[in-house]
Design an enzyme around this catalytic site. Sequence first.
Site, mmCIF file in Angstrom:
data_model
loop_
_atom_site.group_PDB
_atom_site.id
_atom_site.type_symbol
_atom_site.label_atom_id
_atom_site.label_comp_id
_atom_site.label_asym_id
_atom_site.label_seq_id
_atom_site.Cartn_x
_atom_site.Cartn_y
_atom_site.Cartn_z
ATOM 1 N N HIS A 1 31.751 19.629 -5.340
ATOM 2 C CA HIS A 1 32.800 19.101 -4.447
ATOM 3 C C HIS A 1 32.342 17.787 -3.815
ATOM 4 O O HIS A 1 33.058 16.806 -3.779
ATOM 5 C CB HIS A 1 33.055 20.063 -3.285
ATOM 6 N N ASP B 1 39.643 26.725 -2.409
ATOM 7 C CA ASP B 1 39.836 25.498 -3.167
ATOM 8 C C ASP B 1 41.212 25.466 -3.825
ATOM 9 O O ASP B 1 41.830 24.407 -3.940
ATOM 10 C CB ASP B 1 38.757 25.376 -4.248
ATOM 11 N N HIS C 1 27.935 24.602 -6.512
ATOM 12 C CA HIS C 1 29.389 24.570 -6.317
ATOM 13 C C HIS C 1 29.756 23.534 -5.241
ATOM 14 O O HIS C 1 30.599 22.660 -5.458
ATOM 15 C CB HIS C 1 29.844 25.987 -5.913
ATOM 16 N N GLU C 2 29.074 23.607 -4.098
ATOM 17 C CA GLU C 2 29.368 22.685 -2.994
ATOM 18 C C GLU C 2 28.983 21.253 -3.345
ATOM 19 O O GLU C 2 29.651 20.304 -2.959
ATOM 20 C CB GLU C 2 28.656 23.116 -1.714
HETATM 21 ZN ZN ZN Z 1 34.729 25.376 -3.269
#
Ligand code: ZN
Length: 373
Positions: A63, A170, A59-60
């Site tokens: 980003h 987010d 997930h990170e």
């Molecule tokens: Zn996030």
Amino acid sequence: MGSLKLVTIKGIPIRVHITFPLILLWAAVQFGRGQSNMWQGALFGVAVTLLLFLCVVLHELAHSLFAIQFGGRVNEITLLPLGGVAQMERLPDRPYQELLMALAGPVTSGIIGIGLAFLTLFLFPLRIWTDFLRALSSGGTLSWSYLLPYLAITNLFLAGFNLLPAFPMDGGRVLRAILATVMPYGRATALAVRVGQALAWMLGLLGLLGRDVFLILVALFVYAGATQEGRLVQLKTALAGLRVRQAYSHSPQAVHPEDPLSRAVDLMLEGFQSDFPVCEEGRLVGMLTRTGVLRGLREYGPQVPIHAVMQREFPIASPEDDLFDIQQQMSERGAEVVPVVDAGTFLGLLTRQDLEEAYRLVTAYPALLPRRR
Ligand code: ZN
């Protein structure tokens, strides 16, 4: 500090914080409790938590890769007991770039969640979902086949929770990016911050009514995150386009490496300065901060030569550096002061007070300091 590097992916070090094992311990206790085979339950808890954090890293990373694509810089991804944090510099602030970057994380979690759910349907009979939920709530035996549905559900939860339209999630960035297409960035942020704070109040109220401590903690976390983002953008808007040369203190009192520490103490008592450049023939060789003076006095007394207590490694700024960037670096490192150096020549100091003064002055009267875009 306080973290260990695991691997480096695409130039981004993935680190785990030393407190991270706490969540594994918590998971072991949580899943082991009430199981007929306590150790197997505990092992399930540890395994599922490690796998979940692997998904958090993805997930990170999503980003981060978008941030890099848009010219940002990612210093590291750190795993903390409550989740992952990607430490970024120079985030994209064009609305569509921020939108894509913010969506990349939850979309990744969503895809993982849906993919694992399909895999579960493909590999196991349908009743695994109800069996698994019953086992989780009533302490029935946890089987290894429950790993898949558990990860599917937590990833979908991660995607949904992060899409809540509130800072610091987010979804807050998504909301701001959408608002910023029709109004100035600062106003879009202020509005998104309000929405985040309102949501925090609602969560807090629900937590109080339901006597749910966890929900109250989440509400506090959301409120603090929203407020912090608001302040950051206020500062960024105020300092945008300003350079270090417009704010730093010229020709501060310097000290010599061979001076005794008492020389700095005298200068501190005489004037307003509390951080000193240590110069030898006009060349900057060290920094002596207020904290350094106090520690030196405590450990060695006033007669110790300054070169024995000065800092030899410190960040420096150049006059053309962006004021907001330097402010961010200072607050990340907890630095009170940064020397300003141009082509090897020491020019002066940029202190926290200088930054606060510049911020207050341009907030009161924006035309005071000319901006460069
Ligand atoms: Zn996030």
